[in-house]
Design a protein around this motif. Structure first.
Motif, PDB file in Angstrom:
ATOM      1  N   ASN A  26       0.841  -1.187   0.000  1.00 12.55           N
ATOM      2  CA  ASN A  26       0.000   0.000   0.000  1.00 12.55           C
ATOM      3  C   ASN A  26       0.886   1.250   0.000  1.00 12.55           C
ATOM      4  O   ASN A  26       2.110   1.166   0.109  1.00 12.55           O
ATOM      5  N   TRP A  31      -8.446  -1.972   0.794  1.00 13.17           N
ATOM      6  CA  TRP A  31      -7.605  -1.000   0.077  1.00 13.17           C
ATOM      7  C   TRP A  31      -7.199  -1.492  -1.307  1.00 13.17           C
ATOM      8  O   TRP A  31      -6.902  -0.680  -2.187  1.00 13.17           O
ATOM      9  N   ASN A  59      -9.625   0.054  -3.474  1.00 12.65           N
ATOM     10  CA  ASN A  59      -9.725   1.514  -3.299  1.00 12.65           C
ATOM     11  C   ASN A  59     -10.651   1.935  -2.166  1.00 12.65           C
ATOM     12  O   ASN A  59     -11.309   2.972  -2.236  1.00 12.65           O
ATOM     13  N   GLU A  60     -10.671   1.134  -1.093  1.00 17.38           N
ATOM     14  CA  GLU A  60     -11.419   1.507   0.103  1.00 17.38           C
ATOM     15  C   GLU A  60     -10.554   1.263   1.334  1.00 17.38           C
ATOM     16  O   GLU A  60     -10.187   0.120   1.628  1.00 17.38           O
ATOM     17  N   ALA A  61     -10.223   2.325   2.038  1.00 15.62           N
ATOM     18  CA  ALA A  61      -9.456   2.181   3.279  1.00 15.62           C
ATOM     19  C   ALA A  61     -10.422   1.820   4.395  1.00 15.62           C
ATOM     20  O   ALA A  61     -11.416   2.521   4.624  1.00 15.62           O
ATOM     21  N   GLU A  95      -3.733   8.344   6.985  1.00 15.03           N
ATOM     22  CA  GLU A  95      -3.943   7.420   5.869  1.00 15.03           C
ATOM     23  C   GLU A  95      -4.372   8.180   4.614  1.00 15.03           C
ATOM     24  O   GLU A  95      -3.938   7.854   3.497  1.00 15.03           O
ATOM     25  N   GLN A 154      -2.578   8.176   0.888  1.00 18.07           N
ATOM     26  CA  GLN A 154      -3.293   7.749  -0.310  1.00 18.07           C
ATOM     27  C   GLN A 154      -3.375   8.846  -1.369  1.00 18.07           C
ATOM     28  O   GLN A 154      -3.386   8.548  -2.572  1.00 18.07           O
ATOM     29  N   THR A 161     -15.458   2.752   6.213  1.00 15.75           N
ATOM     30  CA  THR A 161     -14.551   2.822   5.064  1.00 15.75           C
ATOM     31  C   THR A 161     -14.518   4.225   4.479  1.00 15.75           C
ATOM     32  O   THR A 161     -15.495   4.983   4.591  1.00 15.75           O
ATOM     33  N   THR A 169     -10.230   5.633  -1.442  1.00 16.90           N
ATOM     34  CA  THR A 169      -8.849   6.068  -1.679  1.00 16.90           C
ATOM     35  C   THR A 169      -8.658   6.577  -3.103  1.00 16.90           C
ATOM     36  O   THR A 169      -7.520   6.798  -3.527  1.00 16.90           O
TER      37      THR A 169
END
Length: 297
Positions: A118, A224, A227-229, A242, A246, A264, A267
């Motif tokens: 990441n 992630w 594309n989702e933290a 974070e 990103q 969530t 990102t």
């Protein structure tokens, strides 16, 4: 010449007690001893050793009736030292892979284990003898798909993760370590404790204390990757750090009451990510270039 012959006699174990005592007191003995010890642990591919042995035997047969050439000792000593130093530097050389903010990296380890890094992450490992020593040091966050084989260790400052063949995610940020298991079993060791995670389970370790949580493993990978933290009881500081990684931005935050966020944040859409943070913490924002200032409403 005398020094080379002395070194060769020591390597062959031909010194008497007095000679050995004198040699051990010499300034270079410690270096020679380390090289000898290290060289004794080295192995070469079997095919190469067989070829080398046959060549040596042929040369020995040709020289059986000849006197020992005085240069043999010197050449042998030089070869041993050169080989030892070369293999020493090769075996201790590390491979480092890093990702900058707003970027990712994916690569294969020598056993074809897959690693996805990441943003803002660094890993380090040694290729030499990898099959027998599968160990990688991590600073940041990475997803692993480990090929079956001997024990595979991921080492962080906050704990060690041990597996054989499995899929799992490790996130180390500041004083917080999160490990999630997606397939197989994952052993997490920290502050003298250890826990075994099964698929769908995660452990969050903060200030030396661990808490187990349930995760969604439908996609068989961490959020992630898509594309989702994902956050579990995370602080505002942890969330904005974070976002900085990103999107490669700088965020200033106000002092707010401690409030933990679970959910969530995208990102790949900075505005939406900021909107979620502002809504949860009742903040407003100002932006100038890549600098963002969050303040109380």
């Amino acid at each position: 010449m005398k020094d080379d012959v002395t070194l060769a006699r020591w390597l062959n174990g031909e010194m008497d007690e007095n000679e050995l005592r004198e040699f051990m007191a010499s300034p270079g003995f410690e270096t020679y001893s380390k090289i000898k010890e290290y060289s004794a642990q080295l192995t070469a591919p079997k095919g190469d050793m067989d070829l080398l042995y046959n060549r040596i035997e042929k040369q020995r047969n040709k020289r059986r009736i000849r006197k020992l050439n005085p240069w043999v000792a010197r050449i042998a000593a030089v070869l041993v030292i050169t080989l030892g130093l070369t293999m020493f530097f090769y075996a201790t050389h590390t491979t480092t892979v890093t990702t900058a903010h707003a970027s990712r990296s994916e690569f294969l380890l020598p056993d074809d284990s897959q690693v996805v890094l990441n943003s803002g992450t660094e890993v380090e490992y040694r290729k030499w003898n990898w099959q027998n020593n599968r160990e990688i040091e991590l600073d940041g966050e990475a997803f692993f798909k480990v090929a079956k084989g001997k024990t595979f260790d991921v080492i962080t400052d906050l704990g060690t993760i041990t597996v054989v063949g499995t899929q799992f995610n490790v996130k180390e940020r500041g004083n917080r370590l999160e490990v999630s298991c997606f397939e197989g079993k994952v052993k997490v060791s920290y502050t003298g404790k250890s826990i075994l995670l099964l698929p769908g389970k995660s452990i969050i370790i903060e200030h030396g204390k661990g808490a187990v949580a349930t995760i969604n493993i439908e996609n068989n990978n961490p959020g992630w990757i898509n594309n989702e933290a994902e956050f579990y009881k995370e602080t505002l500081e942890g969330i904005t750090k974070e976002i900085e990684r990103q999107y490669n931005v700088e965020i200033s935050i106000p002092l707010v009451p401690v409030k933990r966020f679970t959910g969530t944040i995208p990102t790949n859409d900075l505005n939406t990510a900021l909107d979620i943070v502002k809504t949860v913490y009742h903040l407003k924002s100002e932006r100038a270039g890549n600098k963002i200032i969050l303040s109380a409403e």
